[in-house]
Scaffold this active site. Structure first.
Site, PDB file in Angstrom:
ATOM      1  N   CYS A   1      81.757 -57.619 -17.317  1.00 30.51           N
ATOM      2  CA  CYS A   1      82.104 -56.457 -18.147  1.00 30.51           C
ATOM      3  C   CYS A   1      83.585 -56.604 -18.433  1.00 30.51           C
ATOM      4  CB  CYS A   1      81.821 -55.138 -17.451  1.00 30.51           C
ATOM      5  SG  CYS A   1      82.482 -53.740 -18.382  1.00 30.51           S
TER       6      CYS A   1
ATOM      7  N   CYS B   1      85.595 -52.839 -18.320  1.00 35.05           N
ATOM      8  CA  CYS B   1      85.894 -52.199 -17.034  1.00 35.05           C
ATOM      9  C   CYS B   1      85.073 -52.909 -15.970  1.00 35.05           C
ATOM     10  CB  CYS B   1      85.635 -50.702 -17.067  1.00 35.05           C
ATOM     11  SG  CYS B   1      84.029 -50.222 -17.704  1.00 35.05           S
ATOM     12  N   SER B   2      83.973 -52.340 -15.581  1.00 29.87           N
ATOM     13  CA  SER B   2      83.158 -53.026 -14.588  1.00 29.87           C
ATOM     14  C   SER B   2      81.730 -52.511 -14.657  1.00 29.87           C
ATOM     15  CB  SER B   2      83.728 -52.824 -13.193  1.00 29.87           C
ATOM     16  OG  SER B   2      83.814 -51.435 -12.948  1.00 29.87           O
ATOM     17  N   CYS B   3      81.207 -52.367 -15.853  1.00 23.76           N
ATOM     18  CA  CYS B   3      79.823 -51.915 -16.011  1.00 23.76           C
ATOM     19  C   CYS B   3      78.896 -52.900 -15.315  1.00 23.76           C
ATOM     20  CB  CYS B   3      79.456 -51.812 -17.487  1.00 23.76           C
ATOM     21  SG  CYS B   3      80.403 -50.540 -18.333  1.00 23.76           S
TER      22      CYS B   3
END
Lengths: 117, 215
Positions: free
Chosen positions: B114, B117-119
């Site tokens: 991602c 962000c950090s999906c």
């Protein structure tokens, strides 16, 4: 969110519990990280905040701020610190807590720490 | 600055923008204020934390993969609509609303990131590991995936194999259906699931059979 909440997922976990974990890494590096995580998700699960996107959008912004700042390097990177920044903003901007009361309570907590609680 | 150590090494020591005691105090402040105002209970927070620490993790994704390996019709459904197929196994929830499963083949290797962000598909993988959230991984895997896989994860993908990098978002969260390792014919679904690692589900490792388990 769909019909499957965290509780439902847990309820469906019985049969899988016997499977070995393949996850050597700790999910959280320190207790405050897990609490910060838990607070944000619980706000959503309990319906205090109805749209998870409200948090996620702020998290993206907070990560973006870190990435945009001068001298940002790996050493100062903390995902959960960004998470906390997003959480504080969500709470203040939604009017759930005020910035002043957060500051005041954080100072009290620091004083308790100093007294060895 | 080192960007290595994402595979198996110790986490690099780091300093926080604020002293860690300060951050921890702020978190406690938020929790106590929210409880006082009746917005949350300690129990509600505990439930979330313990669920993600203990119960929701890559073992769920491993179950999905093992089912797909033994049941071709499930595999078709999984590749067509991963969210619906996971729901068949009782797997779903927050951050799992729009999951897409991408299949590794002898000619295509998939890897997930991602960049924003950090999906991450929590219901099948639990919480993302630290390296997945690091700015270094998020930036580099898109630009030079073959090199990152080789240098940071020890995974050599031959030039003849195409690497596809999937960028997760709020709209779509990807996970990888790895190739079933040779020598596992006749294994039960549960035995197969025990081989599948979180790294394989992200696409930074293959599924292999440990020496001790070979028959």
């Amino acid at each position: 969110m769909g019909e499957a909440g965290v509780e439902r997922v847990i309820a469906n976990m019985e049969g899988a519990a016997a499977l070995p974990r393949r996850n050597g890494e700790l999910v959280f590096e320190s207790p405050w990280e897990s609490r910060a995580f838990g607070i944000a998700v619980a706000l959503y699960q309990e319906g205090v905040v109805d749209d998870w996107e409200e948090f996620r959008r702020r998290l993206i912004e907070e990560i973006g701020h870190w990435e945009g700042q001068q001298g940002a390097d790996q050493a100062s990177w903390s995902y959960y610190e960004r998470w906390l920044a997003a959480l504080e903003r969500l709470l203040v901007e939604r009017g759930l807590l005020s910035a002043e009361e957060i500051e005041a309570r954080a100072r009290e907590c620091r004083r308790e720490d100093a007294h060895g609680h | 600055m080192s960007e290595r150590g994402t595979g198996s090494g110790q986490p690099a020591p780091r300093r926080y923008p604020l002293p860690e005691e300060e951050i921890a105090a702020r978190v406690r402040a938020l929790e106590s204020l929210l409880i006082e105002k009746g917005l949350l209970s300690s129990d509600a927070i505990d439930r979330v934390v313990s669920a993600y620490e203990r119960d929701i993790g890559p073992l769920l994704g491993a179950r999905v993969v093992a089912r797909a390996w033994v049941d071709p019709e499930f595999r078709q459904r999984l590749l067509a609509d991963a969210t619906a197929a996971c729901r068949e196994l009782g797997i779903g929830g927050l951050q799992g609303e729009h999951m897409v499963c991408v299949e590794n083949t002898p000619t295509v290797h998939n890897v997930v990131v991602c960049t924003l962000c950090s999906c991450y598909p929590w219901p099948v993988l639990g919480l993302p590991p630290n390296w997945y959230k690091s700015p270094a991984y998020r930036a580099r895997i898109v630009i030079e995936p073959r090199r990152v896989l080789r240098e940071d994860f020890g995974l050599d993908i031959p030039d003849s194999v195409e690497i596809r990098v999937w960028d997760s978002s709020a709209e779509t969260r990807y996970f990888v259906l790895p190739e079933r390792p040779p020598g596992t014919e006749g294994w039960t679904e549960e035995e197969l699931a025990s081989l599948v690692t979180r790294e394989a589900l992200i696409g930074v490792a293959r599924v292999t059979v440990p020496e001790a388990a070979r028959r």
